[in-house]
Design a protein around this motif. Structure first.
Motif, PDB file in Angstrom:
ATOM      1  N   TRP A   5       0.728  -1.316   0.033  1.00 28.45           N
ATOM      2  CA  TRP A   5       0.064   0.129   0.080  1.00 28.45           C
ATOM      3  C   TRP A   5       0.658   1.267   0.182  1.00 28.45           C
ATOM      4  CZ3 TRP A   5       0.344   3.501   4.026  1.00 28.45           C
ATOM      5  CH2 TRP A   5       0.979   2.970   5.056  1.00 28.45           C
ATOM      6  N   LEU A   6       2.175   1.123   0.143  1.00 32.21           N
ATOM      7  CA  LEU A   6       2.731   2.170   0.387  1.00 32.21           C
ATOM      8  C   LEU A   6       3.266   2.701  -0.988  1.00 32.21           C
ATOM      9  CD1 LEU A   6       5.428   1.404   3.382  1.00 32.21           C
ATOM     10  CD2 LEU A   6       3.843   3.579   3.359  1.00 32.21           C
ATOM     11  N   TYR A   7       3.395   1.945  -1.983  1.00 33.26           N
ATOM     12  CA  TYR A   7       3.642   2.403  -3.323  1.00 33.26           C
ATOM     13  C   TYR A   7       2.943   3.343  -3.785  1.00 33.26           C
ATOM     14  CZ  TYR A   7       7.255  -1.683  -3.801  1.00 33.26           C
ATOM     15  OH  TYR A   7       8.172  -2.437  -3.655  1.00 33.26           O
ATOM     16  N   PRO A   8       1.689   3.238  -3.884  1.00 32.54           N
ATOM     17  CA  PRO A   8       0.931   4.379  -4.560  1.00 32.54           C
ATOM     18  C   PRO A   8       0.914   5.693  -3.701  1.00 32.54           C
ATOM     19  CG  PRO A   8      -0.896   2.629  -3.565  1.00 32.54           C
ATOM     20  CD  PRO A   8       0.569   1.988  -3.647  1.00 32.54           C
ATOM     21  N   VAL A   9       1.193   5.533  -2.284  1.00 34.51           N
ATOM     22  CA  VAL A   9       1.274   6.452  -1.311  1.00 34.51           C
ATOM     23  C   VAL A   9       2.504   7.335  -1.718  1.00 34.51           C
ATOM     24  CG1 VAL A   9       1.466   7.225   1.062  1.00 34.51           C
ATOM     25  CG2 VAL A   9      -0.044   5.642   0.312  1.00 34.51           C
ATOM     26  N   LEU A  36      12.043   7.271   4.746  1.00 32.30           N
ATOM     27  CA  LEU A  36      12.759   7.093   6.088  1.00 32.30           C
ATOM     28  C   LEU A  36      11.594   6.411   6.934  1.00 32.30           C
ATOM     29  CD1 LEU A  36      15.265   9.480   6.728  1.00 32.30           C
ATOM     30  CD2 LEU A  36      15.485   7.128   6.032  1.00 32.30           C
ATOM     31  N   MET A  37      10.141   7.139   6.811  1.00 34.63           N
ATOM     32  CA  MET A  37       9.071   6.559   7.665  1.00 34.63           C
ATOM     33  C   MET A  37       8.524   5.589   7.228  1.00 34.63           C
ATOM     34  SD  MET A  37       7.378  10.179   9.279  1.00 34.63           S
ATOM     35  CE  MET A  37       7.062  10.722   7.651  1.00 34.63           C
ATOM     36  N   SER A  38       8.874   5.184   5.748  1.00 36.08           N
ATOM     37  CA  SER A  38       8.122   3.883   5.261  1.00 36.08           C
ATOM     38  C   SER A  38       9.099   2.708   5.575  1.00 36.08           C
ATOM     39  CB  SER A  38       7.985   4.037   3.920  1.00 36.08           C
ATOM     40  OG  SER A  38       7.089   5.252   3.320  1.00 36.08           O
ATOM     41  N   GLY A  39      10.050   2.973   6.418  1.00 39.04           N
ATOM     42  CA  GLY A  39      10.937   1.761   6.773  1.00 39.04           C
ATOM     43  C   GLY A  39      12.137   1.421   5.641  1.00 39.04           C
ATOM     44  N   ALA A  45      17.385   4.951   0.963  1.00 41.81           N
ATOM     45  CA  ALA A  45      16.356   5.965   0.709  1.00 41.81           C
ATOM     46  C   ALA A  45      17.081   6.924  -0.291  1.00 41.81           C
ATOM     47  CB  ALA A  45      15.966   6.835   2.079  1.00 41.81           C
ATOM     48  N   LEU A  46      18.437   7.247  -0.058  1.00 38.36           N
ATOM     49  CA  LEU A  46      19.067   8.145  -0.946  1.00 38.36           C
ATOM     50  C   LEU A  46      19.060   7.771  -2.209  1.00 38.36           C
ATOM     51  CD1 LEU A  46      22.299   9.224   1.376  1.00 38.36           C
ATOM     52  CD2 LEU A  46      20.521  10.627   0.632  1.00 38.36           C
TER      53      LEU A  46
END
Length: 250
Positions: A5-9, A36-39, A45-46
């Motif tokens: 679900w994080l992909y579309p967000v 970062l908040m998505s883990g 992340a960079l």
């Protein structure tokens, strides 16, 4: 493991950051905390952020270029040094701790915001240049290194230095900034990819949002010019300053 679900967000977040980056830069102020908040681990992340940003910047750069706002050939030497600097920066950042930069960079960003606020040259009128395109190349290389190494505020540093040193009007400086941003992003992605620090599926999904935002942002910037870009540059610089200081003291 990134939840589906994080992909579309995160793709929606990339649209917002792509829009902001196309005008004033500073989209990392939103994108990096979101990752970062998505883990997502910091180095991943960079790398993943650089991947999506590269696509969004490419669309914005193309739009500016099609309108004749980018002087490609004279600025190739600077672009080469931007690429080299960003590659070195991306290599170094994978080996060292960047915590102290979170305290030093806010001072530079505040100075940058003050320059944008008070400088009479922050308009769409071209002025006499203080250095040649080749003379600017080492400056571009240094900013490229910073972008590969750390990143926040890179767009603002490019735009302000191009106005101050090359005499470009603010919209043309913003357009050329996208060329340099894309170059540094490309170098960073290559180095992070070689280090295995890119989440490809997530980055490419986010790239769809970044490209849409970059398209809309670049057209908006060209329509409204310096009267939109100037305040957004100030907001981006001050916002990045607050975010970095908050991260340091937290």
């Amino acid at each position: 493991m990134i939840h589906v679900w994080l992909y579309p967000v995160l793709t929606a977040v990339a649209f917002i950051t792509g829009f902001i980056d196309a005008i004033a830069g500073g989209g990392g102020l939103i994108m990096m905390p979101a990752l970062l908040m998505s883990g997502v681990p910091p180095l991943f992340a960079l790398g993943t952020n650089k991947l999506q940003s590269m696509f969004g910047t490419a669309v914005a750069m193309s739009n500016y270029g099609c309108k004749g706002l980018i002087d490609w050939r004279p600025n190739l030497p600077a672009a080469v040094l931007v690429f080299v600097g960003a590659a070195i920066g991306a290599l170094v950042v994978q080996q060292v701790n960047t915590r102290w930069l979170s305290l030093i960079i806010p001072l530079l960003l505040l100075g940058n915001a003050l320059f944008i606020l008070v400088s009479p040259r922050m308009t769409d009128e071209d002025a006499h240049h203080r250095v040649s395109s080749r003379g600017y190349a080492p400056v571009g290389g240094a900013i490229g290194f910073y972008d590969g190494f750390f990143g926040p505020g890179t767009g603002s540093f490019f735009s302000s230095s191009l106005v101050a040193l090359r005499g470009y009007g603010l919209t043309k400086a913003t357009a050329l900034t996208k060329f340099f941003n894309w170059t540094s992003n490309l170098a960073s992605v290559l180095l992070f990819a070689l280090g295995g620090k890119v989440i490809w599926l997530l980055g490419l999904c986010m790239a769809v949002g970044a490209m849409s935002g970059g398209w809309l942002g670049s057209h908006t910037a060209m329509r409204f010019g310096a009267r939109l870009i100037r305040p957004l540059l100030i907001i981006a610089s001050v916002g990045l300053t607050a975010r970095l200081l908050l991260g340091w003291f937290a």
